[in-house]
Design a protein around this motif. Structure first.
Motif, PDB file in Angstrom:
ATOM      1  N   ALA A 197      44.430  51.903  39.196  1.00 34.00           N
ATOM      2  CA  ALA A 197      45.486  50.947  39.547  1.00 34.00           C
ATOM      3  C   ALA A 197      46.710  51.216  38.678  1.00 34.00           C
ATOM      4  CB  ALA A 197      45.000  49.509  39.342  1.00 34.00           C
TER       5      ALA A 197
ATOM      6  N   SER B 187      41.791  41.352  31.046  1.00 36.86           N
ATOM      7  CA  SER B 187      41.513  41.445  32.487  1.00 36.86           C
ATOM      8  C   SER B 187      41.668  40.090  33.165  1.00 36.86           C
ATOM      9  CB  SER B 187      40.109  42.001  32.725  1.00 36.86           C
ATOM     10  OG  SER B 187      39.107  41.064  32.409  1.00 36.86           O
TER      11      SER B 187
ATOM     12  N   VAL C 205      45.402  43.033  37.888  1.00 37.21           N
ATOM     13  CA  VAL C 205      45.331  44.455  38.207  1.00 37.21           C
ATOM     14  C   VAL C 205      44.367  45.178  37.262  1.00 37.21           C
ATOM     15  CG1 VAL C 205      47.312  45.108  36.745  1.00 37.21           C
ATOM     16  CG2 VAL C 205      46.718  46.490  38.734  1.00 37.21           C
TER      17      VAL C 205
ATOM     18  N   ARG D  98      41.695  43.718  35.965  1.00 34.63           N
ATOM     19  CA  ARG D  98      40.380  43.315  36.473  1.00 34.63           C
ATOM     20  C   ARG D  98      39.996  44.130  37.696  1.00 34.63           C
ATOM     21  NH1 ARG D  98      41.262  38.343  36.589  1.00 34.63           N
ATOM     22  NH2 ARG D  98      41.521  37.842  38.797  1.00 34.63           N
ATOM     23  N   HIS D  99      40.946  44.388  38.576  1.00 34.63           N
ATOM     24  CA  HIS D  99      40.663  45.199  39.762  1.00 34.63           C
ATOM     25  C   HIS D  99      40.294  46.634  39.362  1.00 34.63           C
ATOM     26  CE1 HIS D  99      43.107  42.409  42.669  1.00 34.63           C
ATOM     27  NE2 HIS D  99      41.947  41.903  42.312  1.00 34.63           N
TER      28      HIS D  99
ATOM     29  N   SER E 219      36.819  46.612  38.011  1.00 28.47           N
ATOM     30  CA  SER E 219      35.879  46.452  39.126  1.00 28.47           C
ATOM     31  C   SER E 219      35.687  47.765  39.875  1.00 28.47           C
ATOM     32  CB  SER E 219      36.380  45.372  40.094  1.00 28.47           C
ATOM     33  OG  SER E 219      36.437  44.116  39.461  1.00 28.47           O
ATOM     34  N   ARG E 220      36.764  48.503  40.084  1.00 27.30           N
ATOM     35  CA  ARG E 220      36.656  49.778  40.789  1.00 27.30           C
ATOM     36  C   ARG E 220      35.814  50.777  39.994  1.00 27.30           C
ATOM     37  NH1 ARG E 220      39.240  52.637  44.906  1.00 27.30           N
ATOM     38  NH2 ARG E 220      39.105  54.896  44.616  1.00 27.30           N
TER      39      ARG E 220
END
Length: 248
Positions: free
Chosen positions: A20, A121, A126, A128-129, A132-133
């Motif tokens: 990201a 996060s 962003v 956190r995303h 997660s990814r």
């Protein structure tokens, strides 16, 4: 504060940035976290199964593995961590790990408090995303390992491992140059693939005899990458990398 290119925490920023676009304020917060450089010798543990976990980080150099050990002492390697990979992200959400993190080679890690990274996060969605990814990709690689061990014969299993290892350590450069260094021992390969060291040795000989690879010590050279990839049923789809392509 050190410049970003001098700060070991820049490795975390770089890894998150692969997933990201990280805003400047989040980058600044990450680079300001207190950290510890931790050196590991081969066989030593960074995380022990069942112990309280409140730290995470990034691998700066060397190779680590996530692994579990059966009651009778047999080890199953669940994933191999390479330089730039994040470590212990589960500790952002779980207090007790159900796995060990162990060094395969002399390694250097950069460790931070999990609650600090989680706070960042929580503040920056962003980040956190991106985390997660990373975790979802780790789960995808683990699913492929389950398929590899459970449904492929020894020849295809080892061929798949060699394809993945080459791609993850160097992408298409490893394939275009047709060679790479396999730093794992045959016993460690066996622990990753559910095979004995003797079976690994025989299978390496078979792949060599079939004209798929050539070996010189730890150096592996791809003689016929396309056929090896076909035998392994190998696709990079499960790696979910925006950088890896196999147009070779």
């Amino acid at each position: 504060m050190p410049r970003p290119d001098e700060n070991p925490l820049a490795r975390i920023v770089e890894k998150l940035g692969e997933c990201a676009r990280i805003p400047d304020k989040a980058i600044e917060a990450i680079l300001q976290m207190p950290y510890v450089d931790k050196q590991l010798h081969p066989g030593s543990f960074l995380v022990r199964e069942g112990a309280f976990a409140n730290k995470c980080g990034v691998l700066a150099s060397g190779l680590l593995v996530y692994q579990k050990t059966s009651r009778n002492g047999d080890r199953q390697i669940l994933s191999i961590k390479m330089p730039g990979d994040m470590l212990g992200l589960e500790s952002l959400y779980l207090d007790t790990p159900d796995y060990n993190i162990q060094a395969l080679t002399r390694s250097k890690t950069v460790i931070v408090q999990s609650d600090l990274l989680k706070s960042i996060s929580d503040e920056f969605v962003v980040v956190r995303h991106a985390i997660s990814r990373i975790m979802l990709t780790e789960a995808s690689i683990l699913r492929e390992l389950i398929l590899n061990i459970g449904r492929r014969d020894a020849r295809a299993r080892l061929a798949h491992f060699l394809c993945e290892f080459a791609v993850r350590t160097g992408g298409t450069d490893k394939i275009n140059n047709r060679s790479f260094e396999l730093t794992l021992t045959q016993e460690q390969l066996g622990d990753a693939l559910g095979l004995t060291a003797v079976h690994i040795n025989r299978t390496l000989q078979l792949l060599t005899r079939d004209g798929l690879i050539a070996r010189d010590g730890k150096n592996i050279r791809f003689v016929d990458w396309n056929r090896l990839q076909s035998i392994a049923d190998f696709s990079t789809r499960y790696l979910h990398s925006r950088e890896v392509r196999l147009d070779v």
